[in-house]
Write a protein that holds these residues in place. Structure first.
Motif, PDB file in Angstrom:
ATOM      1  N   HIS A  14       0.786  -1.237   0.000  1.00  0.00           N
ATOM      2  CA  HIS A  14       0.000   0.000   0.000  1.00  0.00           C
ATOM      3  C   HIS A  14       0.816   1.284   0.000  1.00  0.00           C
ATOM      4  O   HIS A  14       0.296   2.330  -0.364  1.00  0.00           O
ATOM      5  CB  HIS A  14      -0.998   0.044   1.169  1.00  0.00           C
ATOM      6  CG  HIS A  14      -1.824  -1.198   1.294  1.00  0.00           C
ATOM      7  ND1 HIS A  14      -2.750  -1.564   0.343  1.00  0.00           N
ATOM      8  CD2 HIS A  14      -1.842  -2.165   2.240  1.00  0.00           C
ATOM      9  CE1 HIS A  14      -3.306  -2.706   0.704  1.00  0.00           C
ATOM     10  NE2 HIS A  14      -2.779  -3.090   1.851  1.00  0.00           N
ATOM     11  N   LEU A  15       2.067   1.254   0.457  1.00  0.00           N
ATOM     12  CA  LEU A  15       2.879   2.471   0.504  1.00  0.00           C
ATOM     13  C   LEU A  15       4.336   2.062   0.494  1.00  0.00           C
ATOM     14  O   LEU A  15       4.745   1.208   1.277  1.00  0.00           O
ATOM     15  CB  LEU A  15       2.575   3.272   1.777  1.00  0.00           C
ATOM     16  CG  LEU A  15       3.333   4.576   1.987  1.00  0.00           C
ATOM     17  CD1 LEU A  15       2.900   5.610   0.947  1.00  0.00           C
ATOM     18  CD2 LEU A  15       3.079   5.119   3.390  1.00  0.00           C
ATOM     19  N   ASP A  16       5.130   2.652  -0.384  1.00  0.00           N
ATOM     20  CA  ASP A  16       6.549   2.307  -0.388  1.00  0.00           C
ATOM     21  C   ASP A  16       7.312   3.248   0.550  1.00  0.00           C
ATOM     22  O   ASP A  16       6.831   4.324   0.910  1.00  0.00           O
ATOM     23  CB  ASP A  16       7.117   2.354  -1.811  1.00  0.00           C
ATOM     24  CG  ASP A  16       7.157   3.756  -2.372  1.00  0.00           C
ATOM     25  OD1 ASP A  16       8.159   4.449  -2.113  1.00  0.00           O
ATOM     26  OD2 ASP A  16       6.198   4.155  -3.059  1.00  0.00           O
ATOM     27  N   GLY A  17       8.480   2.827   0.954  1.00  0.00           N
ATOM     28  CA  GLY A  17       9.275   3.571   1.921  1.00  0.00           C
ATOM     29  C   GLY A  17       9.662   4.964   1.466  1.00  0.00           C
ATOM     30  O   GLY A  17       9.758   5.891   2.271  1.00  0.00           O
ATOM     31  N   LEU A  18       9.884   5.151   0.168  1.00  0.00           N
ATOM     32  CA  LEU A  18      10.244   6.479  -0.328  1.00  0.00           C
ATOM     33  C   LEU A  18       9.061   7.447  -0.233  1.00  0.00           C
ATOM     34  O   LEU A  18       9.236   8.614   0.120  1.00  0.00           O
ATOM     35  CB  LEU A  18      10.768   6.400  -1.765  1.00  0.00           C
ATOM     36  CG  LEU A  18      12.119   5.695  -1.916  1.00  0.00           C
ATOM     37  CD1 LEU A  18      12.444   5.479  -3.382  1.00  0.00           C
ATOM     38  CD2 LEU A  18      13.229   6.459  -1.216  1.00  0.00           C
ATOM     39  N   SER A  19       7.873   6.958  -0.502  1.00  0.00           N
ATOM     40  CA  SER A  19       6.682   7.798  -0.346  1.00  0.00           C
ATOM     41  C   SER A  19       6.445   8.124   1.121  1.00  0.00           C
ATOM     42  O   SER A  19       6.088   9.255   1.476  1.00  0.00           O
ATOM     43  CB  SER A  19       5.450   7.115  -0.926  1.00  0.00           C
ATOM     44  OG  SER A  19       5.593   6.917  -2.305  1.00  0.00           O
ATOM     45  N   ILE A  46      15.607   6.171   8.532  1.00  0.00           N
ATOM     46  CA  ILE A  46      16.524   5.162   8.020  1.00  0.00           C
ATOM     47  C   ILE A  46      15.691   4.154   7.234  1.00  0.00           C
ATOM     48  O   ILE A  46      14.747   3.578   7.760  1.00  0.00           O
ATOM     49  CB  ILE A  46      17.278   4.448   9.158  1.00  0.00           C
ATOM     50  CG1 ILE A  46      18.122   5.456   9.942  1.00  0.00           C
ATOM     51  CG2 ILE A  46      18.158   3.329   8.589  1.00  0.00           C
ATOM     52  CD1 ILE A  46      18.784   4.876  11.184  1.00  0.00           C
ATOM     53  N   LEU A  47      16.027   3.992   5.972  1.00  0.00           N
ATOM     54  CA  LEU A  47      15.309   3.055   5.116  1.00  0.00           C
ATOM     55  C   LEU A  47      16.130   1.783   4.969  1.00  0.00           C
ATOM     56  O   LEU A  47      17.357   1.827   4.878  1.00  0.00           O
ATOM     57  CB  LEU A  47      15.060   3.682   3.749  1.00  0.00           C
ATOM     58  CG  LEU A  47      14.157   4.920   3.764  1.00  0.00           C
ATOM     59  CD1 LEU A  47      14.091   5.539   2.379  1.00  0.00           C
ATOM     60  CD2 LEU A  47      12.771   4.570   4.259  1.00  0.00           C
ATOM     61  N   ILE A  48      15.435   0.645   4.963  1.00  0.00           N
ATOM     62  CA  ILE A  48      16.101  -0.648   4.799  1.00  0.00           C
ATOM     63  C   ILE A  48      15.454  -1.405   3.645  1.00  0.00           C
ATOM     64  O   ILE A  48      14.285  -1.207   3.337  1.00  0.00           O
ATOM     65  CB  ILE A  48      16.042  -1.496   6.087  1.00  0.00           C
ATOM     66  CG1 ILE A  48      14.601  -1.781   6.497  1.00  0.00           C
ATOM     67  CG2 ILE A  48      16.807  -0.820   7.211  1.00  0.00           C
ATOM     68  CD1 ILE A  48      14.468  -2.743   7.651  1.00  0.00           C
ATOM     69  N   THR A  49      16.245  -2.257   3.004  1.00  0.00           N
ATOM     70  CA  THR A  49      15.712  -3.064   1.912  1.00  0.00           C
ATOM     71  C   THR A  49      16.611  -4.260   1.636  1.00  0.00           C
ATOM     72  O   THR A  49      17.811  -4.205   1.893  1.00  0.00           O
ATOM     73  CB  THR A  49      15.549  -2.233   0.627  1.00  0.00           C
ATOM     74  OG1 THR A  49      14.881  -3.023  -0.359  1.00  0.00           O
ATOM     75  CG2 THR A  49      16.877  -1.758   0.083  1.00  0.00           C
ATOM     76  N   ASP A  96      19.815   7.654   6.498  1.00  0.00           N
ATOM     77  CA  ASP A  96      20.688   6.551   6.104  1.00  0.00           C
ATOM     78  C   ASP A  96      19.869   5.514   5.343  1.00  0.00           C
ATOM     79  O   ASP A  96      18.645   5.579   5.302  1.00  0.00           O
ATOM     80  CB  ASP A  96      21.331   5.906   7.325  1.00  0.00           C
ATOM     81  CG  ASP A  96      22.668   5.228   7.012  1.00  0.00           C
ATOM     82  OD1 ASP A  96      22.990   5.051   5.822  1.00  0.00           O
ATOM     83  OD2 ASP A  96      23.381   4.880   7.962  1.00  0.00           O
ATOM     84  N   TYR A  97      20.566   4.556   4.765  1.00  0.00           N
ATOM     85  CA  TYR A  97      19.969   3.537   3.919  1.00  0.00           C
ATOM     86  C   TYR A  97      20.736   2.255   4.176  1.00  0.00           C
ATOM     87  O   TYR A  97      21.959   2.225   3.995  1.00  0.00           O
ATOM     88  CB  TYR A  97      20.117   3.995   2.463  1.00  0.00           C
ATOM     89  CG  TYR A  97      19.482   3.130   1.424  1.00  0.00           C
ATOM     90  CD1 TYR A  97      18.215   3.419   0.955  1.00  0.00           C
ATOM     91  CD2 TYR A  97      20.156   2.051   0.872  1.00  0.00           C
ATOM     92  CE1 TYR A  97      17.621   2.646  -0.034  1.00  0.00           C
ATOM     93  CE2 TYR A  97      19.576   1.274  -0.111  1.00  0.00           C
ATOM     94  CZ  TYR A  97      18.313   1.579  -0.561  1.00  0.00           C
ATOM     95  OH  TYR A  97      17.733   0.823  -1.537  1.00  0.00           O
ATOM     96  N   LEU A  98      20.078   1.220   4.646  1.00  0.00           N
ATOM     97  CA  LEU A  98      20.730  -0.048   4.961  1.00  0.00           C
ATOM     98  C   LEU A  98      20.182  -1.160   4.087  1.00  0.00           C
ATOM     99  O   LEU A  98      19.006  -1.180   3.750  1.00  0.00           O
ATOM    100  CB  LEU A  98      20.487  -0.422   6.424  1.00  0.00           C
ATOM    101  CG  LEU A  98      21.014   0.534   7.485  1.00  0.00           C
ATOM    102  CD1 LEU A  98      20.546   0.077   8.861  1.00  0.00           C
ATOM    103  CD2 LEU A  98      22.520   0.600   7.427  1.00  0.00           C
ATOM    104  N   THR A  99      21.065  -2.099   3.748  1.00  0.00           N
ATOM    105  CA  THR A  99      20.619  -3.266   2.997  1.00  0.00           C
ATOM    106  C   THR A  99      20.523  -4.457   3.941  1.00  0.00           C
ATOM    107  O   THR A  99      21.346  -4.623   4.836  1.00  0.00           O
ATOM    108  CB  THR A  99      21.575  -3.582   1.834  1.00  0.00           C
ATOM    109  OG1 THR A  99      22.892  -3.747   2.335  1.00  0.00           O
ATOM    110  CG2 THR A  99      21.557  -2.483   0.799  1.00  0.00           C
ATOM    111  N   LYS A 100      19.468  -5.251   3.739  1.00  0.00           N
ATOM    112  CA  LYS A 100      19.266  -6.458   4.540  1.00  0.00           C
ATOM    113  C   LYS A 100      19.996  -7.618   3.875  1.00  0.00           C
ATOM    114  O   LYS A 100      20.052  -7.662   2.654  1.00  0.00           O
ATOM    115  CB  LYS A 100      17.782  -6.794   4.623  1.00  0.00           C
ATOM    116  CG  LYS A 100      16.956  -5.805   5.373  1.00  0.00           C
ATOM    117  CD  LYS A 100      15.550  -6.300   5.603  1.00  0.00           C
ATOM    118  CE  LYS A 100      14.667  -6.105   4.399  1.00  0.00           C
ATOM    119  NZ  LYS A 100      13.258  -6.437   4.629  1.00  0.00           N
ATOM    120  N   PRO A 101      20.495  -8.529   4.638  1.00  0.00           N
ATOM    121  CA  PRO A 101      20.550  -8.498   6.104  1.00  0.00           C
ATOM    122  C   PRO A 101      21.645  -7.556   6.561  1.00  0.00           C
ATOM    123  O   PRO A 101      22.627  -7.328   5.844  1.00  0.00           O
ATOM    124  CB  PRO A 101      20.852  -9.936   6.488  1.00  0.00           C
ATOM    125  CG  PRO A 101      21.636 -10.467   5.316  1.00  0.00           C
ATOM    126  CD  PRO A 101      21.086  -9.759   4.097  1.00  0.00           C
TER     127      PRO A 101
END
Length: 69
Positions: A17-22, A37-40, A58-63
Motif C-alpha cells: 500500500h505504501l513504499d518507503g520512499l513515499s 533510516i530506510l532498509i531493503t 541513512d539507507y541499509l541493505t538487509k541483512p
C-alpha cells in the motif's frame, strides 16, 4: 506522527500500500527533523542515492548486523 513527536523512523522500502520512499516524503513534510533510516533487501545504488537526496538519514541493505544499525 501528527499527534506524537518521533525522533527516528526505521522503515522498509517495499511494503504493501505504501513504499518507503513515499513514506519518507510524507514524514518529512510533517516533521523535517525526524531521522529516517530506510532498509531493503533489494538495494540499488540509484535507489539509495534517491533516498538520501530526498532526505533519508541513512539507507541499509538487509541483512545487516546490529552494529550497522
Amino acid at each position: 506522527m501528527q499527534k506524537e513527536e518521533f525522533h527516528l523512523l526505521l522503515s522498509d522500502i517495499r511494503m504493501p500500500h505504501l513504499d518507503g520512499l513515499s513514506l519518507l516524503d510524507q514524514v518529512l513534510k510533517v516533521n523535517p527533523t525526524v531521522k529516517v533510516i530506510l532498509i531493503t533487501a533489494h538495494a540499488t545504488v540509484s535507489q539509495a542515492v534517491d533516498a538520501v537526496k530526498r532526505g533519508a538519514f541513512d539507507y541499509l541493505t538487509k541483512p545487516f548486523e546490529d552494529e550497522e544499525l
